[in-house]
Scaffold this motif. Structure first.
Motif, mmCIF file in Angstrom:
data_model
loop_
_atom_site.group_PDB
_atom_site.id
_atom_site.type_symbol
_atom_site.label_atom_id
_atom_site.label_comp_id
_atom_site.label_asym_id
_atom_site.label_seq_id
_atom_site.Cartn_x
_atom_site.Cartn_y
_atom_site.Cartn_z
ATOM 1 N N ASP A 208 -27.628 -27.295 56.726
ATOM 2 C CA ASP A 208 -28.779 -26.783 57.471
ATOM 3 C C ASP A 208 -30.087 -27.352 56.922
ATOM 4 O OD1 ASP A 208 -27.182 -25.235 59.163
ATOM 5 O OD2 ASP A 208 -27.231 -23.514 57.795
ATOM 6 N N ILE A 209 -30.204 -27.399 55.582
ATOM 7 C CA ILE A 209 -31.410 -27.984 54.981
ATOM 8 C C ILE A 209 -31.521 -29.456 55.367
ATOM 9 C CG2 ILE A 209 -32.523 -28.617 52.795
ATOM 10 C CD1 ILE A 209 -31.337 -26.071 51.575
ATOM 11 N N TYR A 210 -30.397 -30.149 55.362
ATOM 12 C CA TYR A 210 -30.376 -31.566 55.742
ATOM 13 C C TYR A 210 -30.891 -31.767 57.163
ATOM 14 C CZ TYR A 210 -28.266 -35.917 57.454
ATOM 15 O OH TYR A 210 -28.057 -37.143 58.041
ATOM 16 N N HIS A 211 -30.348 -31.028 58.112
ATOM 17 C CA HIS A 211 -30.713 -31.234 59.510
ATOM 18 C C HIS A 211 -32.168 -30.865 59.787
ATOM 19 C CE1 HIS A 211 -26.961 -32.628 61.107
ATOM 20 N NE2 HIS A 211 -26.287 -31.593 60.637
ATOM 21 N N ILE A 212 -32.626 -29.749 59.234
ATOM 22 C CA ILE A 212 -34.010 -29.352 59.507
ATOM 23 C C ILE A 212 -34.995 -30.290 58.810
ATOM 24 C CG2 ILE A 212 -34.290 -27.671 57.633
ATOM 25 C CD1 ILE A 212 -35.758 -25.876 59.633
ATOM 26 N N SER A 213 -34.635 -30.817 57.636
ATOM 27 C CA SER A 213 -35.512 -31.765 56.947
ATOM 28 C C SER A 213 -35.650 -33.058 57.749
ATOM 29 C CB SER A 213 -34.970 -32.074 55.548
ATOM 30 O OG SER A 213 -35.006 -30.933 54.724
ATOM 31 N N LYS A 214 -34.568 -33.511 58.388
ATOM 32 C CA LYS A 214 -34.631 -34.702 59.230
ATOM 33 C C LYS A 214 -35.646 -34.510 60.352
ATOM 34 C CE LYS A 214 -31.947 -37.855 59.408
ATOM 35 N NZ LYS A 214 -32.033 -39.241 58.854
ATOM 36 N N LYS A 215 -35.735 -33.281 60.848
ATOM 37 C CA LYS A 215 -36.649 -33.006 61.958
ATOM 38 C C LYS A 215 -38.084 -32.810 61.474
ATOM 39 C CE LYS A 215 -32.904 -30.940 64.645
ATOM 40 N NZ LYS A 215 -32.406 -29.761 65.373
ATOM 41 N N ILE A 216 -38.244 -32.056 60.392
ATOM 42 C CA ILE A 216 -39.591 -31.785 59.876
ATOM 43 C C ILE A 216 -40.300 -33.078 59.506
ATOM 44 C CG2 ILE A 216 -40.885 -30.757 57.955
ATOM 45 C CD1 ILE A 216 -39.952 -28.708 59.995
ATOM 46 N N LYS A 217 -39.600 -34.030 58.914
ATOM 47 C CA LYS A 217 -40.256 -35.269 58.482
ATOM 48 C C LYS A 217 -40.630 -36.155 59.671
ATOM 49 C CE LYS A 217 -36.790 -38.858 58.108
ATOM 50 N NZ LYS A 217 -36.366 -40.015 57.331
ATOM 51 N N ALA A 218 -40.136 -35.837 60.856
ATOM 52 C CA ALA A 218 -40.414 -36.618 62.063
ATOM 53 C C ALA A 218 -41.174 -35.767 63.076
ATOM 54 C CB ALA A 218 -39.119 -37.156 62.660
ATOM 55 N N ASN A 219 -42.220 -35.077 62.595
ATOM 56 C CA ASN A 219 -43.082 -34.256 63.437
ATOM 57 C C ASN A 219 -42.345 -33.122 64.135
ATOM 58 O OD1 ASN A 219 -45.840 -35.290 63.205
ATOM 59 N ND2 ASN A 219 -44.977 -37.188 64.001
ATOM 60 N N GLY A 220 -41.237 -32.678 63.528
ATOM 61 C CA GLY A 220 -40.526 -31.514 64.037
ATOM 62 C C GLY A 220 -39.773 -31.755 65.326
ATOM 63 N N ARG A 221 -39.461 -33.012 65.622
ATOM 64 C CA ARG A 221 -38.844 -33.298 66.915
ATOM 65 C C ARG A 221 -37.386 -32.891 66.958
ATOM 66 N NH1 ARG A 221 -39.268 -39.865 66.750
ATOM 67 N NH2 ARG A 221 -37.642 -40.279 65.220
ATOM 68 N N PHE A 222 -36.916 -32.665 68.161
ATOM 69 C CA PHE A 222 -35.562 -32.174 68.404
ATOM 70 C C PHE A 222 -34.511 -33.187 67.970
ATOM 71 C CE2 PHE A 222 -31.872 -31.313 71.136
ATOM 72 C CZ PHE A 222 -31.708 -29.957 70.925
ATOM 73 N N CYS A 223 -34.824 -34.457 68.193
ATOM 74 C CA CYS A 223 -33.853 -35.519 67.921
ATOM 75 C C CYS A 223 -33.969 -35.994 66.482
ATOM 76 C CB CYS A 223 -34.092 -36.693 68.871
ATOM 77 S SG CYS A 223 -33.014 -38.103 68.603
ATOM 78 N N GLU A 224 -32.835 -36.124 65.792
ATOM 79 C CA GLU A 224 -32.845 -36.652 64.429
ATOM 80 C C GLU A 224 -32.870 -38.175 64.411
ATOM 81 O OE1 GLU A 224 -29.787 -34.902 62.028
ATOM 82 O OE2 GLU A 224 -30.087 -32.946 62.951
#
Length: 408
Positions: A208-224
């Motif tokens: 879960d931390i992995y997936h949300i971090s992928k999004k947060i670092k990219a302006n919170g976008r839905f797509c990783e």
């Protein structure tokens, strides 16, 4: 003119040049195959399941703290226990992410926050539920006592974020720094053991931390937006979306995030250096051992670095035991005159950094070790490009300066 003995140095070899040219030839310079390969290999190196590359170590810190805040709904648990003796990015990240730093004093030899200090502090607080995270720091390559810190965290329902930015490959009780934490961050700034200019990474075993971090670092976008999430050229989020609206996951944002993505150039250089990280660590260890041997007769003047074949040294830190013999300012000035570059050991953030002057009254005289080291600690280089003549120059220069101070 004598050669300057630098705190850090970088020599771009053929392997790094080839890796950068491959990026140029590919036409992909934003995150792509090199970044994803680095993420996979860095996770393997640390011994964890997941890695997220970022633009810097600071970006990794802010991304992780923001991700934890969203994931665990920490809006009412905003206090983060951390070290006062560290590079300022740790505390900047805490504050910029909407948290409040709480400082615990450090061990005078390892510069790390202590389990006893954390326990003592938690025993005095009225509401532990205001606290959410312990952000520990492996300063200068020294490891925190991660097993004891994690035990405290479990007892008190706290998360552990480990800043291992200065400890690439340091081993504590058989495991690399960053392995045991809920998440850990690394920096690959030019002065660190893997040097790419600017880049960071988050590692974790928590999906879960992995997936949300992928999004947060990219302006919170839905797509990783990782290549492996595509099938037959169609992005998987497209396939999973069942709504009727015109939907593009690259421009659909779940969270308020940041742009902390890195580039293929940094990842390519990091991959080339990862191939020789064992040699880098070994050479730095040998240099620390040699300097310690040459300066052992000054053990009454300095706290010399602790030596271990498990430590991956960022630099060679020294703490002056008696500043009445010689001040740090005078010693650093004399070393610089002899072409030995130095740096102060960061400073005690709440009492010695102007940016956090608003905390000074609350912490003055409560962090004696961090304050002392912040005033009297400094470091010089131990990097892999130093020759024996450089190390001898460092040893002889320090001895000469100390002898003059006694005679003067």
């Amino acid at each position: 003119m004598a050669r300057k003995i630098s705190v850090g140095w970088l020599e771009i070899g053929e392997e790094e040049r080839k890796a950068v040219n491959e990026v140029l030839d590919s036409g992909i310079i934003s995150e792509g195959p090199k970044t994803y390969e680095f993420e996979r290999k860095w996770a393997e190196y640390i011994g964890v399941k997941y890695c997220v590359a970022t633009s810097s170590g600071t970006g990794a810190l802010i991304t992780t703290l923001t991700s934890l805040k969203y994931l665990y709904k920490l809006e009412k648990r905003l206090k983060v226990i951390t070290s006062p003796l560290t590079y300022i990015s740790d505390v900047n990240a805490i504050v910029l992410s909407g948290f409040e730093p709480v400082f615990i004093d450090v061990d005078p030899r390892t510069f790390c926050i202590t389990p006893k200090g954390i326990r003592d502090y938690l025993g005095t607080v009225e509401n532990i539920q205001e606290h959410s995270i312990i952000l520990s720091v492996d300063l200068m390559g020294y490891p925190v006592k991660s097993d004891e810190i994690h035990a405290i965290a479990r007892e008190n329902n706290l998360l552990v974020l480990e800043d291992a930015a200065q400890a690439h490959g340091t081993i504590y009780k058989g495991k690399k720094c960053g392995f045991e934490a809920d998440a850990a961050v690394f920096s690959f700034y030019v002065a660190h053991n893997i040097q790419v200019g600017e880049m960071g990474a988050i590692v974790t075993n928590n999906q879960d931390i992995y997936h949300i971090s992928k999004k947060i670092k990219a302006n919170g976008r839905f797509c990783e937006c990782k290549l492996c999430t595509r099938q037959k050229g169609i992005c998987l989020p497209y396939q999973s979306y069942a709504g009727e609206d015109d939907f593009d996951p690259r421009f659909f944002h779940e969270f308020i995030g940041y742009n902390f993505k890195t580039t293929e150039f940094q990842a390519a250089i990091a991959l080339a250096q990862l191939n020789k990280i064992g040699q880098i660590i070994k050479k730095r260890q040998e240099n620390v051992e040699y300097l310690n041997s040459g300066l052992k007769e000054l053990s009454e003047v300095f706290h010399l670095p602790l030596y271990s074949k498990d430590f991956s040294y960022l630099a060679y830190p020294l703490v002056i035991k008696n500043p009445h013999i010689i001040s740090r300012k005078k010693l650093r000035h004399e070393l610089e005159k002899r072409n030995v570059e130095t740096r102060p050991l960061f400073g005690c953030i709440p009492t010695q950094q102007p940016a956090y002057a608003y905390l000074k009254d609350a912490y003055m005289h409560k962090l004696p070790q961090a304050e002392y080291i912040g005033k009297n600690g400094f470091y010089i280089g131990c990097h892999q490009y130093l020759a024996k003549e450089d190390l001898d120059c460092i040893i002889n220069s320090i001895k000469e300066i100390i002898l003059d101070s006694y005679n003067g």
